[in-house]
Design an enzyme around this catalytic site. Structure first.
Site, PDB file in Angstrom:
ATOM      1  N   CYS A 111       0.831  -1.209   0.000  1.00 57.33           N
ATOM      2  CA  CYS A 111       0.000   0.000   0.000  1.00 57.33           C
ATOM      3  C   CYS A 111       0.871   1.267   0.000  1.00 57.33           C
ATOM      4  CB  CYS A 111      -0.960  -0.050   1.186  1.00 57.33           C
ATOM      5  SG  CYS A 111      -2.358   1.061   1.059  1.00 57.33           S
ATOM      6  N   HIS A 112       0.882   2.035   1.111  1.00 56.75           N
ATOM      7  CA  HIS A 112       1.712   3.230   1.229  1.00 56.75           C
ATOM      8  C   HIS A 112       3.106   2.916   1.772  1.00 56.75           C
ATOM      9  CE1 HIS A 112      -2.230   5.175   0.859  1.00 56.75           C
ATOM     10  NE2 HIS A 112      -1.584   6.280   0.540  1.00 56.75           N
TER      11      HIS A 112
END
Length: 185
Positions: A111-112
């Site tokens: 994800c991030h």
């Protein structure tokens, strides 16, 4: 001290990690017979973020100040918006990541989480994926960003979002198992 012949995995996180991106991979690692420690700049507990609100607290196994990459065979970087944004301002966290990369130990980021790899200045030339919102950040840092469920380039495993966790876990475990466990006395 860790048992011999078991892979030991560091999970670098702080408040605001996306809960499923830490808990589900950690459970998968443990189910595969690996040891998984939460390493954090925080001393006691960190708090999860679940979709749009705060969630459970998780015990910190090893404070970052006491963590040594020599004690770990691989690294997991969960996402969430707040988690990597806070960690990337911690020089010790960024050096911890660099130490894994420089030691050719596998690193998995979802994800991030790849924002931390950008901050560690290790993405140039890598094929990677991530949450779509940081696609431009990865491209600007020199990565070849692709929209795929999971990407493995050299010893870095990346994935897009919580929907990809089953494929991410499978790839992460496969890549981590290629690593010979660090022998400890």
């Amino acid at each position: 001290m860790k048992p011999k012949n078991k892979l030991s995995i560091a999970i670098l996180a702080t408040d605001g990690f996306e809960e499923s991106e830490l808990s589900e991979p950690r459970n998968a690692l443990k189910d595969a017979g690996m040891i998984a420690h939460i390493v954090s700049p925080k001393q006691d507990q960190i708090r999860a973020w679940k979709h749009t609100e705060w969630s459970s607290e998780y015990k910190v196994d090893v404070p970052l100040d006491e963590a040594d990459t020599e004690n770990y065979d691989a690294l997991l970087l969960p996402g969430g918006v707040l988690n990597p944004d806070q960690l990337r301002t911690e020089e010790k966290a960024i050096q911890f990541i660099r130490d894994f990369i420089e030691s050719d130990k596998p690193v998995a980021a979802i994800c991030h989480g790849p924002q931390l790899l950008i901050e560690a200045d290790v993405v140039d030339g890598l094929k990677m994926t991530s949450y779509h919102a940081i696609k431009t950040d990865l491209k600007n840092a020199g990565a070849n960003w692709v929209d795929e469920e999971v990407v493995i380039d050299r010893n870095i495993i990346t994935s897009r979002n919580p929907d990809d966790i089953p494929a991410f876990n499978k790839a992460m475990i496969h890549e981590f198992q290629k690593t010979k466990p660090k022998e400890t006395a």
